[in-house]
Structure formats: C-alpha cells, structure tokens
Write an enzyme that holds these catalytic residues in place. Sequence first.
Site, PDB file in Angstrom:
ATOM      1  N   GLY A  56       0.796  -1.222   0.000  1.00  0.00           N
ATOM      2  CA  GLY A  56       0.000   0.000   0.000  1.00  0.00           C
ATOM      3  C   GLY A  56       0.822   1.262   0.000  1.00  0.00           C
ATOM      4  O   GLY A  56       0.352   2.322   0.405  1.00  0.00           O
ATOM      5  N   ALA A 103       1.819   3.247  -2.317  1.00  0.00           N
ATOM      6  CA  ALA A 103       1.476   4.363  -3.208  1.00  0.00           C
ATOM      7  C   ALA A 103       0.255   5.106  -2.700  1.00  0.00           C
ATOM      8  O   ALA A 103      -0.219   6.041  -3.346  1.00  0.00           O
ATOM      9  CB  ALA A 103       1.225   3.852  -4.630  1.00  0.00           C
ATOM     10  N   GLY A 104      -0.244   4.675  -1.550  1.00  0.00           N
ATOM     11  CA  GLY A 104      -1.391   5.330  -0.950  1.00  0.00           C
ATOM     12  C   GLY A 104      -0.979   6.436  -0.006  1.00  0.00           C
ATOM     13  O   GLY A 104       0.102   7.008  -0.122  1.00  0.00           O
ATOM     14  N   PHE A 105      -1.814   6.708   0.959  1.00  0.00           N
ATOM     15  CA  PHE A 105      -1.648   7.888   1.806  1.00  0.00           C
ATOM     16  C   PHE A 105      -0.519   7.727   2.827  1.00  0.00           C
ATOM     17  O   PHE A 105       0.601   8.204   2.624  1.00  0.00           O
ATOM     18  CB  PHE A 105      -2.985   8.189   2.482  1.00  0.00           C
ATOM     19  CG  PHE A 105      -2.963   9.299   3.478  1.00  0.00           C
ATOM     20  CD1 PHE A 105      -2.196  10.442   3.270  1.00  0.00           C
ATOM     21  CD2 PHE A 105      -3.714   9.214   4.630  1.00  0.00           C
ATOM     22  CE1 PHE A 105      -2.183  11.475   4.196  1.00  0.00           C
ATOM     23  CE2 PHE A 105      -3.724  10.236   5.558  1.00  0.00           C
ATOM     24  CZ  PHE A 105      -2.957  11.365   5.352  1.00  0.00           C
ATOM     25  N   ILE A 106      -0.774   7.026   3.912  1.00  0.00           N
ATOM     26  CA  ILE A 106       0.249   6.901   4.957  1.00  0.00           C
ATOM     27  C   ILE A 106       1.457   6.142   4.433  1.00  0.00           C
ATOM     28  O   ILE A 106       2.604   6.517   4.688  1.00  0.00           O
ATOM     29  CB  ILE A 106      -0.322   6.187   6.195  1.00  0.00           C
ATOM     30  CG1 ILE A 106      -1.528   6.939   6.743  1.00  0.00           C
ATOM     31  CG2 ILE A 106       0.752   6.061   7.280  1.00  0.00           C
ATOM     32  CD1 ILE A 106      -2.233   6.226   7.884  1.00  0.00           C
ATOM     33  N   THR A 140      -6.212  -0.117  13.212  1.00  0.00           N
ATOM     34  CA  THR A 140      -6.904   1.151  13.447  1.00  0.00           C
ATOM     35  C   THR A 140      -7.498   1.200  14.843  1.00  0.00           C
ATOM     36  O   THR A 140      -7.848   0.160  15.416  1.00  0.00           O
ATOM     37  CB  THR A 140      -8.038   1.324  12.409  1.00  0.00           C
ATOM     38  OG1 THR A 140      -8.876   2.423  12.788  1.00  0.00           O
ATOM     39  CG2 THR A 140      -8.906   0.070  12.333  1.00  0.00           C
ATOM     40  N   ASP A 141      -7.665   2.403  15.366  1.00  0.00           N
ATOM     41  CA  ASP A 141      -8.328   2.545  16.659  1.00  0.00           C
ATOM     42  C   ASP A 141      -9.799   2.132  16.599  1.00  0.00           C
ATOM     43  O   ASP A 141     -10.429   1.877  17.626  1.00  0.00           O
ATOM     44  CB  ASP A 141      -8.201   3.985  17.181  1.00  0.00           C
ATOM     45  CG  ASP A 141      -8.813   5.030  16.269  1.00  0.00           C
ATOM     46  OD1 ASP A 141      -9.366   4.681  15.213  1.00  0.00           O
ATOM     47  OD2 ASP A 141      -8.739   6.232  16.614  1.00  0.00           O
ATOM     48  N   GLU A 142     -10.354   2.021  15.399  1.00  0.00           N
ATOM     49  CA  GLU A 142     -11.767   1.674  15.278  1.00  0.00           C
ATOM     50  C   GLU A 142     -12.064   0.236  15.716  1.00  0.00           C
ATOM     51  O   GLU A 142     -13.226  -0.113  15.943  1.00  0.00           O
ATOM     52  CB  GLU A 142     -12.261   1.906  13.844  1.00  0.00           C
ATOM     53  CG  GLU A 142     -12.252   3.381  13.461  1.00  0.00           C
ATOM     54  CD  GLU A 142     -13.150   3.691  12.283  1.00  0.00           C
ATOM     55  OE1 GLU A 142     -14.219   3.067  12.160  1.00  0.00           O
ATOM     56  OE2 GLU A 142     -12.771   4.559  11.477  1.00  0.00           O
ATOM     57  N   TYR A 144     -16.018  -2.202   8.138  1.00  0.00           N
ATOM     58  CA  TYR A 144     -14.589  -1.913   7.965  1.00  0.00           C
ATOM     59  C   TYR A 144     -13.808  -2.305   9.215  1.00  0.00           C
ATOM     60  O   TYR A 144     -12.827  -3.044   9.155  1.00  0.00           O
ATOM     61  CB  TYR A 144     -14.386  -0.425   7.657  1.00  0.00           C
ATOM     62  CG  TYR A 144     -13.012   0.078   8.038  1.00  0.00           C
ATOM     63  CD1 TYR A 144     -11.868  -0.419   7.415  1.00  0.00           C
ATOM     64  CD2 TYR A 144     -12.854   1.044   9.040  1.00  0.00           C
ATOM     65  CE1 TYR A 144     -10.610   0.026   7.784  1.00  0.00           C
ATOM     66  CE2 TYR A 144     -11.597   1.495   9.405  1.00  0.00           C
ATOM     67  CZ  TYR A 144     -10.476   0.982   8.770  1.00  0.00           C
ATOM     68  OH  TYR A 144      -9.234   1.416   9.143  1.00  0.00           O
ATOM     69  N   LYS A 178     -10.834  -5.252   9.990  1.00  0.00           N
ATOM     70  CA  LYS A 178      -9.516  -4.947  10.559  1.00  0.00           C
ATOM     71  C   LYS A 178      -9.282  -5.740  11.843  1.00  0.00           C
ATOM     72  O   LYS A 178      -8.165  -6.200  12.103  1.00  0.00           O
ATOM     73  CB  LYS A 178      -9.378  -3.444  10.821  1.00  0.00           C
ATOM     74  CG  LYS A 178      -9.362  -2.587   9.566  1.00  0.00           C
ATOM     75  CD  LYS A 178      -8.226  -2.935   8.621  1.00  0.00           C
ATOM     76  CE  LYS A 178      -6.884  -2.528   9.178  1.00  0.00           C
ATOM     77  NZ  LYS A 178      -5.783  -2.761   8.205  1.00  0.00           N
TER      78      LYS A 178
END
Length: 362
Positions: free
Chosen positions: A22, A24-27, A141-143, A168, A172
């Site tokens: 991943g 090329a994505g954001f983080i 994720t914190d979710e 989602y 995770k």
Amino acid sequence: MSSSFQANLDEDYIPQNILLTGGAGFIGSHVAILLAKKYPHYNIVVYDKLDYCSCLDNLDEISRLKNFKFVKGDISSPDLVSYVMAEEHIDTIMHFAAQTHVDNSFGNSFNFTQSNIMGTHVLLEAAKCHRGMRRFIHVSTDEVYGEGETFETEAMNEEHVLEPTNPYAATKAGAEFLVKSYHRSFKLPCVITRGNNVYGPHQFPEKLIPKFTNQLLRGRPVTLHGDGSNTRNFLYVEDVARAFEVILHKAKPGMILNIGGANEVSNLEVAKKLITILGKEDQMDELISFVPDRKFNDLRYTINSGKLHQLGWKEEMSWEEGLKTTVEWFTKYSGRFGNIEDALVAHPRIGFAPGSSVSNEH
C-alpha cells in the site's frame, strides 16, 4: 499476543529489505519516502495495486533513488507475493494495504473482507514460509476498539477488548486475530499498530478533511453527517510516518502499540476551521450543509499512546499548522487523483465498489 514489554532501546532492529504494501497510498507513501531518503542502506520495495485512492505521483520524490523499487500487485495474489518476497530477499513487511473508508464498507463490505482479511492472510502465509522474515508490522486502526460512549470515557489502552461497530472495523479486527495467531502458532515476529485518524498531503478526498477541503475549493458547501458533533482525534501524516520509523526500529515482536494524538475535534469544528483557513468566514452558514448520518457513526475514539511515547515518539505538528499545510497542498495538487466527483458526494453511491490496494488507516 501481549502488549506488555521491556524495551531495550540499545538494541534497535535494523532491516535490510522492506516490503511496504500500500505504499502508493496515503500513509504508506509518507513512510516509504521517509525511510528511503533517511536510510539509503535500506531497500524499500513498495507493493501496491494502484487502485482508486493510490497514485504513483505520491512516490515521485523517491522514484529515482537506487534503494527504491515499485511493484504493481494485489496482496491477495499468493504467487506474486511469494515471488517478490523471495526475489527481493525481504526480511521486513510493513503492511499498510487495506480498504479503509467506513462509508464504503456499509455498501460494499465484501471488498473489505477480501482486501483486509484475505489479503492479510496471504501476506502472513507467505511470510511464514519465507526464510529470513524478521519483522511483520501490521497496520490496524483505533476503530477496532469500538466507540467511546461518552466524552468522559477513559482513553483505551492496548489491552482493551475489541468491539468494532462497522464492517470496515470488523475486517480490521479479523485481520488482527490472524496476525496474532501467526505470532502465537508459528512464532512469526509480528507487531500490531492501532492509530487515530490521519490527515495531510496525499490523502484521497473521500476522507473528512480532504473531502471538505476539495468541496470548498470547488465553491460547494461541506456535507456534514448528522449534527457534526462526532469527534475524531487527528494526527498529521508526517508525525505518523515518524511513529512508524520508531516502531520499525524499537518495537519488539509481540507488541501492540497505539498511535494517538492530542487533537480531538468535532466534525463541525473541522468544517468551520477549513472555511476560515480558506478565507470564507463570511459564508460560514451557507457553506455548512447537514446531511443524513451514516448507518452507525461512532461518537468518538480515544486511545492511550503511552507505550509508544516510551519508545521515543511524540507528536510534533500543531493542529493549526497541519491543517494549513494540508489545505495548501490540495490547493496546489487538486488534480492529482483525476476525477474525484464520486468521492465528493455526501454519501458513497451504492454501485461504487472500489477494489483493494492501499491503506490510509484513516
């Protein structure tokens, strides 16, 4: 898998060949940039499907470095994953690739199961069978904790029970259980991270801050779900990249680490701040539009990052400066992701079913 630890800061882990999914994505792109530029003796192999929310331009500043390589591929492809790991002599996996947009998960949840659970399982099995695997860093994720039910809810530590409330987050959490099982059963040297919402340059405009920014840049009102009172804790992406730098070198196998910030802000406050930064305060009322809420919207997430602070990380970017930098970036690079109209609607279109690729973890 225990998050208790005795960290010996004199014995840093030193990788050689990192597979960054991943990337090329954001983080992931920010982590790849930091590591490739700061550690020229590390080989960084970015593995990404180049789906709708990833972009090779995110990696442009390191694309010509000798220690960087890009491989286009799906994490759900066992043969390709195993081939790349063997060919590049991978000793470290940093697993950012995932489907991450909660709104999409309410209408297209099968994609989330495929990417987040099956994709993680493929990586774990390949890592288990690959000689020389020394670290598997899984980005969660914190979710997975579920919502903080009141504003007096105590910050959640790494031992808190997982109670995801949306598809989602459930995928995770499922991926985390797979990671834990490979750590326990096969002694795979795994580390799990659970992070707050992240914002900054390179983020696809389906998430709150870039979505509101791009709506405003186009002269449109922001679309606030519900009454806008739900809060999130926001972390600037370069702070998060530095957190992963610390985790890569300092975290021991078996650790679970929260990555949390100190900027708990309501969605309504975010909207007002962005309107102010863009100099449109006199249009405040007409630029805020309240729309029906999502199927379920967690009130807040609040996590305790004390263990990560003990390893030497701290948040550095202020909320004010981070937002200004983000708005400036999107003003300059508003065309990076091409046609983003589907991302700017108030709610995802039911037929919109993006595939798997990158992580934003938020």
